[in-house]
Structure formats: C-alpha cells, structure tokens
Design an enzyme around this catalytic site. Sequence first.
Site, PDB file in Angstrom:
ATOM      1  N   GLY A 227      25.362  12.404 -27.054  1.00  0.00           N
ATOM      2  CA  GLY A 227      25.205  13.489 -28.026  1.00  0.00           C
ATOM      3  C   GLY A 227      23.881  14.197 -27.786  1.00  0.00           C
ATOM      4  O   GLY A 227      23.371  14.208 -26.660  1.00  0.00           O
ATOM      5  N   GLU A 249      23.141   8.992 -23.323  1.00  0.00           N
ATOM      6  CA  GLU A 249      23.584  10.113 -22.492  1.00  0.00           C
ATOM      7  C   GLU A 249      23.420  11.359 -23.356  1.00  0.00           C
ATOM      8  O   GLU A 249      24.214  11.586 -24.269  1.00  0.00           O
ATOM      9  CB  GLU A 249      25.042   9.864 -22.069  1.00  0.00           C
ATOM     10  CG  GLU A 249      25.420  10.594 -20.807  1.00  0.00           C
ATOM     11  CD  GLU A 249      25.887  11.990 -21.090  1.00  0.00           C
ATOM     12  OE1 GLU A 249      25.020  12.899 -21.145  1.00  0.00           O
ATOM     13  OE2 GLU A 249      27.081  12.181 -21.286  1.00  0.00           O
ATOM     14  N   CYS A 283      27.749  18.754 -21.403  1.00  0.00           N
ATOM     15  CA  CYS A 283      26.313  18.517 -21.183  1.00  0.00           C
ATOM     16  C   CYS A 283      25.898  18.866 -19.763  1.00  0.00           C
ATOM     17  O   CYS A 283      24.717  19.047 -19.490  1.00  0.00           O
ATOM     18  CB  CYS A 283      25.950  17.074 -21.534  1.00  0.00           C
ATOM     19  SG  CYS A 283      27.045  15.885 -20.763  1.00  0.00           S
TER      20      CYS A 283
HETATM   21  P1  NAD Z   1      24.397  16.955 -33.789  1.00  0.00           P
HETATM   22  O1  NAD Z   1      23.109  16.798 -33.071  1.00  0.00           O
HETATM   23  O2  NAD Z   1      24.407  16.919 -35.269  1.00  0.00           O
HETATM   24  O3  NAD Z   1      25.448  15.846 -33.324  1.00  0.00           O
HETATM   25  C1  NAD Z   1      25.653  15.490 -31.980  1.00  0.00           C
HETATM   26  C2  NAD Z   1      26.559  14.243 -31.984  1.00  0.00           C
HETATM   27  O4  NAD Z   1      25.856  13.162 -32.572  1.00  0.00           O
HETATM   28  C3  NAD Z   1      27.821  14.391 -32.826  1.00  0.00           C
HETATM   29  O5  NAD Z   1      28.880  13.734 -32.165  1.00  0.00           O
HETATM   30  C4  NAD Z   1      27.496  13.693 -34.142  1.00  0.00           C
HETATM   31  O6  NAD Z   1      28.634  13.122 -34.753  1.00  0.00           O
HETATM   32  C5  NAD Z   1      26.558  12.617 -33.690  1.00  0.00           C
HETATM   33  N1  NAD Z   1      25.566  12.258 -34.694  1.00  0.00           N
HETATM   34  C6  NAD Z   1      24.789  13.097 -35.408  1.00  0.00           C
HETATM   35  N2  NAD Z   1      23.941  12.412 -36.199  1.00  0.00           N
HETATM   36  C7  NAD Z   1      24.202  11.092 -35.989  1.00  0.00           C
HETATM   37  C8  NAD Z   1      23.660   9.879 -36.495  1.00  0.00           C
HETATM   38  N3  NAD Z   1      22.635   9.869 -37.367  1.00  0.00           N
HETATM   39  N4  NAD Z   1      24.181   8.711 -36.055  1.00  0.00           N
HETATM   40  C9  NAD Z   1      25.181   8.687 -35.145  1.00  0.00           C
HETATM   41  N5  NAD Z   1      25.725   9.798 -34.618  1.00  0.00           N
HETATM   42  C10 NAD Z   1      25.240  10.991 -35.026  1.00  0.00           C
HETATM   43  O7  NAD Z   1      24.985  18.327 -33.293  1.00  0.00           O
HETATM   44  P2  NAD Z   1      26.433  18.904 -33.148  1.00  0.00           P
HETATM   45  O8  NAD Z   1      26.433  20.248 -33.785  1.00  0.00           O
HETATM   46  O9  NAD Z   1      27.527  17.974 -33.499  1.00  0.00           O
HETATM   47  O10 NAD Z   1      26.442  19.070 -31.583  1.00  0.00           O
HETATM   48  C11 NAD Z   1      25.608  20.020 -30.983  1.00  0.00           C
HETATM   49  C12 NAD Z   1      24.623  19.427 -30.051  1.00  0.00           C
HETATM   50  O11 NAD Z   1      24.935  18.102 -29.678  1.00  0.00           O
HETATM   51  C13 NAD Z   1      24.662  20.226 -28.785  1.00  0.00           C
HETATM   52  O12 NAD Z   1      23.640  21.184 -28.821  1.00  0.00           O
HETATM   53  C14 NAD Z   1      24.500  19.252 -27.684  1.00  0.00           C
HETATM   54  O13 NAD Z   1      23.164  19.206 -27.274  1.00  0.00           O
HETATM   55  C15 NAD Z   1      24.799  17.929 -28.278  1.00  0.00           C
HETATM   56  N6  NAD Z   1      26.028  17.321 -27.753  1.00  0.00           N
HETATM   57  C16 NAD Z   1      25.931  16.727 -26.558  1.00  0.00           C
HETATM   58  C17 NAD Z   1      27.043  16.135 -26.007  1.00  0.00           C
HETATM   59  C18 NAD Z   1      26.957  15.495 -24.665  1.00  0.00           C
HETATM   60  O14 NAD Z   1      27.974  15.327 -24.018  1.00  0.00           O
HETATM   61  N7  NAD Z   1      25.772  15.066 -24.238  1.00  0.00           N
HETATM   62  C19 NAD Z   1      28.250  16.173 -26.681  1.00  0.00           C
HETATM   63  C20 NAD Z   1      28.322  16.777 -27.939  1.00  0.00           C
HETATM   64  C21 NAD Z   1      27.178  17.338 -28.474  1.00  0.00           C
END
Ligand code: NAD
Length: 477
Positions: A227, A249, A283
């Site tokens: 994430g 990751e 990503c």
């Molecule tokens: P976000 O930062 O709120 O969440 C990203 C991910 O983390 C989501 O799947 C969410 O469910 C999870 N998450 C959030 N807070 C958490 C916590 N406290 N504990 C456990 N899991 C948690 O943002 P978003 O709007 O969902 O996604 C946008 C950003 O996330 C993007 O800008 C990108 O950088 C990143 N992202 C990266 C990947 C990747 O493959 N590396 C995939 C999805 C999102």
Amino acid sequence: MATSYPDLMLYIDGAWRKSAETLPVLNPADETVVGAVPVASRADLDDALAAADKGFRIWSRTAPAKRAAIILKAAALMRERIDEIARSITLEHGKPFPQARLEVIRGCEFFEWDAAEGQRTYGRVVPSEPGIRYIVHHQPIGTVAAFSPWNFPMSQPARKIAGALASGCSIIIKAAEETPAGAYHIARAFHDAGLPAGVFNLVFGVPADISSYLIPQPQVRLVAFTGSTAVGKHLSELAARHMTPVLMELGGHAPVIVCDDVDPVEAAVTSAVRKARNAGQVCTSPTRFFVQERIYKTFADTFAEKARAVSIGNGFDAGVEMGPLANHRRIEAMEMLVADARAKGARVLAGGERLGNRGYFFPVTVLADLPDDARVMREEPFGPLAVINPVSSLDEAIEKANALPFGLAAYAFTHSASNADRLADGIEAGNVSINTLEASVAEVPFGGVKDSGYGREGGIEGLLPYTVVKNVSHRMA
Ligand code: NAD
C-alpha cells in the site's frame, strides 16, 4: 455477459461467516452498489488468531510436497473459475474484463511459482572441525498478518497468501474492503482444495482497527503490507514496538529514461499503452519520463496522440482499453495534481479533465515541461497521469530519476549496451527494466529500496521473509 457478484463472507478456521455489520461495495463504472462486505468483530479476529495458531502447528509440520499439492490444486481451481473471478473483479474495480482475466492468471502464477519454491527452502551444512556439525535451517516464521490493497483485487492478496502458505506459515489476511471479491475467490479455492482449517483466514473491516489489533498480538510473527508509504511506515512502527519483522511493498514513482538512440515513436506508443494499464493504478506504473532533447518533441507528441486514442469505458464493453479509476479519491488526486501542474506552467498535451460525472472516469493525461516543484513530480499520482520532461544527458536523467525518496521500478529505452550498463548500475530501484515496461513476474524478486519498502516477493528470494534462519550446532558424542 452475466455480471453476478459473490455473496461475500469472512473465512475463519475453515468456515464461512456472515457479519451483522457490512460495508457496501461499489461499481466504479456507474457508482451502483454491487455487494456487501462483512466487517469482522473483535471476536472474529480473536477466533482468527486462535485458528491461525492452530493452523500453523498443522501446516508447518505438513510435508512441503503435500503443501505444494494443495496450493497447486487451489491454483488449478482458480484457473477453472477464471471468468467468474474476472467478472467480480471488473464489477468491483472497473478494469477491462480481459485485464481482469490476465490478473487472475498472474495470481495463479504466483501460487504456482511459490508452491514449487516452498519445496526448495534448503538449509546448508557448514564445514567444521571434526566432531561438530553445523546445520543451518530455514523454518517457517509463524502466523502472518497481511494487508493487501485494492488495485489488484486477486493478484495482490495472492502474492502474500502464496508466500505464507508455500513457506509453511499460517495467515490472516485483511484484503481491501473496496475490492474484496478477489481474496474471497482465493479463500473458496483453498477451501475446495482441502486446505486444513485455520491455515488461511480472511477478514475485512476498518483497516486501522484491524491492523492495530492484530499487529501487537504475540501469535503474529510477520506483518506483510502492500500500500502507500505513509501507511507502511505507520504499520512498521507498530510492528517494531513488538519486535515483529515486516515485509513492506510500498509506493513508487517510476522514472522512464528515453535515450536518443531509440525510435521515439515506438517507445512513446509502448509507454502510453502501459500507462493506461489498470488506469495507472499500479505501484510500478511508468510516470516520470525523462527524454533526451533530440527526440523529445516527437516522443511527447506521439505519447499524447496515443493517450487520446485510448478507448475508455465500462470494463465489460468490447474494445475498452481502460476502465474507470477504482474510487473517487483517485479522481480528486488527479484533479489536484493537474491543477497544480497547470498553475506552475506545465503544458497539458492530452486529457486533464474528468469524463462525465457518473462513474470515476479520467483520461490518460499527459503533462509536459514541468518544473521540479510541481507536486506530481514528487507525489505518486497512482492514476493515468504521465509527466514528460527533456534532459540533455544520461547523467542528468539518472540524477533526476534518483531525486525522489522512492525506488521501486525504473525503466529505460536504449539500444546502447554502455548506456544500459550505466542505467542498470546508477538507478536506485529494486527493479530496473530496459526496453520493456514489465517489472514484476513470479520468477524474479520484486520490491523496493528507500521509501518504497523492503523485503522481496517472488523469485528465489520471495520466501525468505516468511522464514527464520536457525543454526543447529551438534557436537557428536
Ligand atoms: P491509503 O494510504 O489510505 O491506503 C492504502 C492501502 O492501505 C489501502 O489498501 C488501505 O486499505 C490500507 N490501509 C490504510 N490504512 C491502513 C491501516 N491503518 N492499517 C492497515 N491498512 C491500511 O490510500 P488509498 O486512497 O487507499 O490508496 C492510495 C495510495 O495508496 C496511492 O497513492 C498509492 O501510493 C498507495 N497504494 C499503493 C499500492 C501498491 O501496490 N503499492 C496499492 C494501492 C494503493
């Protein structure tokens, strides 16, 4: 085409569970509700922890070949069910149905690769003085708490489940609430393949509530997260308080260096097509293009022309190359980054505005001539946004590529062996791809440096985070 969506449930200790509380799952193509995802209670999480503890004791003592057979059976079931799984993915995520099918195949490849690797977690005998024997073992680490994101509903959870199960670990995975069906279908396949109860547990809920409850638990021996960097840092801090290792990751902001010894038209077309994949919500998506001056204009103009030609629509419609963004947050992010870039003098060569107001459609957007202080030059757009700037030398391109705290995927186009060597050596990233925009396949290690995280998934390195190294020194009587 039938568009049925599964009746989602939690999967704990080998049994399906409903929950009184649910969250709606939206179709991003039209914002209708397609399903309801159950929210796990504290009692559900406690049951999952107890089940995973029991499951670990069974699974870690199961012969690797038997473990591989069950994983391969589950993967074969997923391949049989590919259309059903892909339909769920297109409904909840929006990506074109053919891309959803490819995602399912990719996820199966992760299972198949790791199943084989799980039979090769060799240790070694260390040469020693007579009378003593040193044997180094790789043992499964224990119960894994995993968190997977919404951009690849099936292949993201597949990566983590594959690594854990192939290594002999048990797992509790909290998959993405916005795109829960991929992980649900994986659980179904493992259930049907005869995985012992407790080895694999699937929960959903409020992400922060679940991670803050699971990570401190003594049964949890590894935290695996994919994430954003911000959330990854937060979870790493939480894990560090309990001395629990992490596999992270995280985000990227992939640079693409285009040298002037290549055909700019071919490189631009390849790049625009790749940018549209998964609507840029990857990503490793190619984003920051640094193009040598001599071919800059041709490259940028061709990229913009191809971007405008990308067919956008409902992922179930024939010929659609790019679906909607997966959620409204991505639309807001695209609008903010484009407005900021415009205000700082960037040229918008293609796209730039939301399409319609029902469904989260946003076109492939090409920005050129950006100053370094434009936000999109530093912040990962995680959407269909490409930024193209000229560079006068390879050294300048490498310096710009390395200027950000990210280091996940990086790309280059060149036919010169010496340029390729300099790029491969000089770019700070976990994955450097030259003349291809593919960065992650099952058989090679994938992961980041700097703020993009640590640990690797895939390749022969992919099971290392799921194991602990134990040395046994044995003095013979
Ligand atoms: P976000 O930062 O709120 O969440 C990203 C991910 O983390 C989501 O799947 C969410 O469910 C999870 N998450 C959030 N807070 C958490 C916590 N406290 N504990 C456990 N899991 C948690 O943002 P978003 O709007 O969902 O996604 C946008 C950003 O996330 C993007 O800008 C990108 O950088 C990143 N992202 C990266 C990947 C990747 O493959 N590396 C995939 C999805 C999102």
